[in-house]
Motif scaffolding. Structure first.
Motif, PDB file in Angstrom:
ATOM      1  N   PHE A  49       0.858  -1.179   0.000  1.00 46.53           N
ATOM      2  CA  PHE A  49       0.000   0.000   0.000  1.00 46.53           C
ATOM      3  C   PHE A  49       0.896   1.231   0.000  1.00 46.53           C
ATOM      4  CE2 PHE A  49      -3.154  -3.042   1.177  1.00 46.53           C
ATOM      5  CZ  PHE A  49      -4.380  -2.492   0.795  1.00 46.53           C
ATOM      6  N   VAL A  50       0.701   2.093  -0.998  1.00 48.01           N
ATOM      7  CA  VAL A  50       1.507   3.306  -1.132  1.00 48.01           C
ATOM      8  C   VAL A  50       0.576   4.498  -1.323  1.00 48.01           C
ATOM      9  CG1 VAL A  50       3.442   2.027  -2.137  1.00 48.01           C
ATOM     10  CG2 VAL A  50       1.745   3.066  -3.649  1.00 48.01           C
ATOM     11  N   GLY A  51       1.145   5.685  -1.262  1.00 50.77           N
ATOM     12  CA  GLY A  51       0.365   6.904  -1.450  1.00 50.77           C
ATOM     13  C   GLY A  51       1.035   8.053  -0.726  1.00 50.77           C
ATOM     14  N   LYS A  52       0.546   9.243  -0.958  1.00 45.00           N
ATOM     15  CA  LYS A  52       1.128  10.401  -0.285  1.00 45.00           C
ATOM     16  C   LYS A  52       0.756  10.384   1.192  1.00 45.00           C
ATOM     17  CE  LYS A  52      -2.328  14.113  -0.659  1.00 45.00           C
ATOM     18  NZ  LYS A  52      -2.333  14.373   0.797  1.00 45.00           N
ATOM     19  N   GLY A  53       1.519  11.098   1.985  1.00 44.23           N
ATOM     20  CA  GLY A  53       1.203  11.195   3.394  1.00 44.23           C
ATOM     21  C   GLY A  53      -0.189  11.759   3.614  1.00 44.23           C
ATOM     22  N   GLY A  54      -0.962  11.120   4.483  1.00 45.69           N
ATOM     23  CA  GLY A  54      -2.313  11.585   4.762  1.00 45.69           C
ATOM     24  C   GLY A  54      -3.373  11.063   3.815  1.00 45.69           C
ATOM     25  N   SER A  55      -2.987  10.237   2.853  1.00 44.74           N
ATOM     26  CA  SER A  55      -3.958   9.725   1.878  1.00 44.74           C
ATOM     27  C   SER A  55      -4.880   8.672   2.480  1.00 44.74           C
ATOM     28  CB  SER A  55      -3.230   9.132   0.669  1.00 44.74           C
ATOM     29  OG  SER A  55      -2.466   7.993   1.048  1.00 44.74           O
ATOM     30  N   GLY A  56      -4.452   8.086   3.585  1.00 46.43           N
ATOM     31  CA  GLY A  56      -5.237   7.014   4.192  1.00 46.43           C
ATOM     32  C   GLY A  56      -4.703   5.632   3.894  1.00 46.43           C
ATOM     33  N   LYS A  57      -3.452   5.525   3.435  1.00 47.02           N
ATOM     34  CA  LYS A  57      -2.934   4.211   3.053  1.00 47.02           C
ATOM     35  C   LYS A  57      -2.790   3.281   4.258  1.00 47.02           C
ATOM     36  CE  LYS A  57       1.981   5.401   3.193  1.00 47.02           C
ATOM     37  NZ  LYS A  57       2.257   4.488   4.329  1.00 47.02           N
ATOM     38  N   THR A  58      -2.410   3.824   5.421  1.00 47.74           N
ATOM     39  CA  THR A  58      -2.302   2.965   6.599  1.00 47.74           C
ATOM     40  C   THR A  58      -3.669   2.462   7.024  1.00 47.74           C
ATOM     41  OG1 THR A  58      -0.299   4.079   7.361  1.00 47.74           O
ATOM     42  CG2 THR A  58      -1.563   2.854   9.007  1.00 47.74           C
ATOM     43  N   THR A  59      -4.676   3.335   6.979  1.00 46.17           N
ATOM     44  CA  THR A  59      -6.036   2.915   7.306  1.00 46.17           C
ATOM     45  C   THR A  59      -6.509   1.838   6.343  1.00 46.17           C
ATOM     46  OG1 THR A  59      -6.603   5.068   8.254  1.00 46.17           O
ATOM     47  CG2 THR A  59      -8.423   3.677   7.542  1.00 46.17           C
ATOM     48  N   LEU A  60      -6.278   2.041   5.036  1.00 46.75           N
ATOM     49  CA  LEU A  60      -6.697   1.031   4.049  1.00 46.75           C
ATOM     50  C   LEU A  60      -5.912  -0.260   4.228  1.00 46.75           C
ATOM     51  CD1 LEU A  60      -8.828   1.181   1.730  1.00 46.75           C
ATOM     52  CD2 LEU A  60      -8.275   3.374   2.765  1.00 46.75           C
ATOM     53  N   SER A  61      -4.625  -0.148   4.553  1.00 44.40           N
ATOM     54  CA  SER A  61      -3.833  -1.355   4.827  1.00 44.40           C
ATOM     55  C   SER A  61      -4.450  -2.156   5.953  1.00 44.40           C
ATOM     56  CB  SER A  61      -2.394  -0.977   5.215  1.00 44.40           C
ATOM     57  OG  SER A  61      -1.724  -0.271   4.207  1.00 44.40           O
ATOM     58  N   SER A  62      -4.797  -1.462   7.034  1.00 40.49           N
ATOM     59  CA  SER A  62      -5.334  -2.162   8.205  1.00 40.49           C
ATOM     60  C   SER A  62      -6.695  -2.787   7.909  1.00 40.49           C
ATOM     61  CB  SER A  62      -5.429  -1.205   9.395  1.00 40.49           C
ATOM     62  OG  SER A  62      -6.445  -0.237   9.211  1.00 40.49           O
ATOM     63  N   LEU A  63      -7.519  -2.093   7.134  1.00 41.08           N
ATOM     64  CA  LEU A  63      -8.821  -2.656   6.771  1.00 41.08           C
ATOM     65  C   LEU A  63      -8.652  -3.889   5.897  1.00 41.08           C
ATOM     66  CD1 LEU A  63     -10.916   0.559   6.004  1.00 41.08           C
ATOM     67  CD2 LEU A  63     -11.009  -0.871   8.049  1.00 41.08           C
ATOM     68  N   PHE A  64      -7.709  -3.832   4.971  1.00 41.27           N
ATOM     69  CA  PHE A  64      -7.468  -4.982   4.092  1.00 41.27           C
ATOM     70  C   PHE A  64      -6.965  -6.170   4.904  1.00 41.27           C
ATOM     71  CE2 PHE A  64      -4.782  -7.119   0.739  1.00 41.27           C
ATOM     72  CZ  PHE A  64      -5.846  -7.574  -0.019  1.00 41.27           C
ATOM     73  N   ILE A  65      -6.088  -5.908   5.868  1.00 36.92           N
ATOM     74  CA  ILE A  65      -5.576  -6.979   6.731  1.00 36.92           C
ATOM     75  C   ILE A  65      -6.719  -7.603   7.522  1.00 36.92           C
ATOM     76  CG2 ILE A  65      -4.153  -7.405   8.779  1.00 36.92           C
ATOM     77  CD1 ILE A  65      -2.257  -5.177   7.577  1.00 36.92           C
ATOM     78  N   ARG A  66      -7.598  -6.775   8.075  1.00 35.63           N
ATOM     79  CA  ARG A  66      -8.753  -7.300   8.814  1.00 35.63           C
ATOM     80  C   ARG A  66      -9.659  -8.125   7.890  1.00 35.63           C
ATOM     81  NH1 ARG A  66      -9.781  -4.642  13.830  1.00 35.63           N
ATOM     82  NH2 ARG A  66      -8.439  -2.827  14.199  1.00 35.63           N
ATOM     83  N   HIS A  67      -9.838  -7.646   6.676  1.00 38.23           N
ATOM     84  CA  HIS A  67     -10.683  -8.356   5.712  1.00 38.23           C
ATOM     85  C   HIS A  67     -10.097  -9.723   5.375  1.00 38.23           C
ATOM     86  CE1 HIS A  67     -13.158  -9.027   2.123  1.00 38.23           C
ATOM     87  NE2 HIS A  67     -12.037  -9.315   1.482  1.00 38.23           N
ATOM     88  N   LEU A  68      -8.792  -9.772   5.130  1.00 40.68           N
ATOM     89  CA  LEU A  68      -8.153 -11.052   4.819  1.00 40.68           C
ATOM     90  C   LEU A  68      -8.279 -12.018   5.985  1.00 40.68           C
ATOM     91  CD1 LEU A  68      -4.855  -9.775   3.142  1.00 40.68           C
ATOM     92  CD2 LEU A  68      -6.828 -10.792   1.983  1.00 40.68           C
ATOM     93  N   THR A  69      -8.104 -11.509   7.190  1.00 41.65           N
ATOM     94  CA  THR A  69      -8.204 -12.358   8.371  1.00 41.65           C
ATOM     95  C   THR A  69      -9.618 -12.884   8.533  1.00 41.65           C
ATOM     96  OG1 THR A  69      -6.467 -11.027   9.412  1.00 41.65           O
ATOM     97  CG2 THR A  69      -7.718 -12.477  10.843  1.00 41.65           C
ATOM     98  N   ALA A  70     -10.613 -12.039   8.251  1.00 43.36           N
ATOM     99  CA  ALA A  70     -12.003 -12.490   8.306  1.00 43.36           C
ATOM    100  C   ALA A  70     -12.265 -13.584   7.281  1.00 43.36           C
ATOM    101  CB  ALA A  70     -12.950 -11.308   8.075  1.00 43.36           C
ATOM    102  N   ASN A  71     -11.497 -13.575   6.184  1.00 42.70           N
ATOM    103  CA  ASN A  71     -11.623 -14.613   5.154  1.00 42.70           C
ATOM    104  C   ASN A  71     -10.677 -15.784   5.390  1.00 42.70           C
ATOM    105  OD1 ASN A  71     -13.614 -13.181   3.900  1.00 42.70           O
ATOM    106  ND2 ASN A  71     -12.345 -12.429   2.213  1.00 42.70           N
TER     107      ASN A  71
END
Length: 328
Positions: A5-27
């Protein structure tokens, strides 16, 4: 699969990373999460408190152990001190698998319990007071690159890396280590500027790149992103009350994430799975060697006092058939 996950600072990449990780774990997918950003926030986004986040071991601090373990009995590597961040594996090297236990994970990874399962979390480590003015952050990220160079992962396993912001990702060859790179972009000129830069830098290396629109509030925002990034726009994510609660430290159970955002995360997983079918281990190994030779010739050999170009095993191709557990 290796996902960035990449992007400019403040874009929300860490938030999206964490959501994707939670989603994978749920699967029920096995996941190793890696915080490779200079601003270490992935642990907090996954629910750790300040003390727990601060207690995460820094991979950079364990670099000697990582090097010594990975070199194994490779005759081309004379010592751990002769390894640099790009040193490729060869015959006799130890390889890492997502689900195994090994000294690297023992030292650098910590289990994190999520609503639907458990992941391993690794972190490069933050800048310390002793680093200020004398060290480059990419020396810490080098521990991540070295591990990725020695990692053999399968189609139902995930390594998700929250990369450093902006074009700093190109300070090493690590940007070529992924099956899929998700670039998180806001619907603004600054938001898409990193996309253009990333696209330009990555185009000669076969990097699979998809844009995730974030903070999209309506049709105009969506049209803007489509005009700017074209077919690279994979999906967009809008406002989330669930995320707002999470950022306050009071997340609801993940199953209560908004339906539209759950669907968006599934779109990311589908794209990642599609990218795995295109994996080319020979190209992956060739790119690894390419960046190692560049680093060896520009600074590595001089710094170590060793001809690092001799570390390349011309007959070695990293790949799943090689992923036989090796004893220490």
């Amino acid at each position: 699969m290796k996902i960035a996950f990449v992007g400019k600072g403040g874009s929300g990449k860490t938030t999206l990373s964490s959501l994707f990780i939670r989603h994978l774990t749920a699967n029920e997918a096995p996941v190793i999460a890696v915080d490779a950003d200079i601003n270490q926030h992935l642990g907090a986004a996954l629910g750790l408190d300040d003390a727990q986040s601060a207690a995460l071991p820094a991979m950079g601090a364990h670099l000697p152990l990582i090097k010594d373990y990975l070199r194994g009995s490779n005759p081309r590597i004379t010592s751990a001190e002769a390894m640099i961040k790009t040193t490729p594996p060869g015959e006799g090297s130890r390889l890492l698998r997502v689900g195994e236990d090994n000294p690297v994970y023992d030292a650098c990874a910590r289990p994190v319990r999520l609503d639907d399962g458990e992941i391993r979390l690794m972190a490069t480590g933050p800048f310390t007071e002793s680093d200020l003015g004398v060290a480059c952050y990419h020396s810490k990220v080098g521990a991540v690159e070295l591990c990725l160079n020695h990692l053999v992962d399968g189609p139902e396993e995930y390594v998700v890396v929250d990369m450093t912001a902006g074009s700093d990702s190109f300070a090493s060859g690590m940007f070529t280590r992924f099956d899929m790179t998700f670039l998180v972009a806001e619907p603004t000129r600054k938001g898409v500027s990193v996309y253009r830069q990333y696209k330009e830098y990555a185009q000669d290396f076969g990097v699979a790149l998809k844009v995730v629109g974030n903070k999209v509030q309506g049709r105009d925002d969506l049209d803007f992103l489509r005009d700017e990034v074209g077919d690279d726009l994979l999906v967009s994510v809008g406002h989330s009350d669930w995320v707002r609660s999470m950022e306050k430290g009071r997340p609801a159970r993940f199953e209560l994430l908004e339906t539209d955002n759950r669907c968006a995360l599934q779109t990311l997983q589908d794209a990642a799975e599609d990218s795995y079918a295109l994996r080319d281990w020979e190209r992956y190994t060739r790119q690894m060697v390419h960046f190692h030779l560049r680093n060896a010739e520009s600074w590595g050999s001089a710094k170590t006092g060793t001809d690092l170009t001799a570390q390349v095993d011309p007959d070695f191709v990293l790949g799943e058939p090689l992923a036989v557990p090796q004893r220490s």
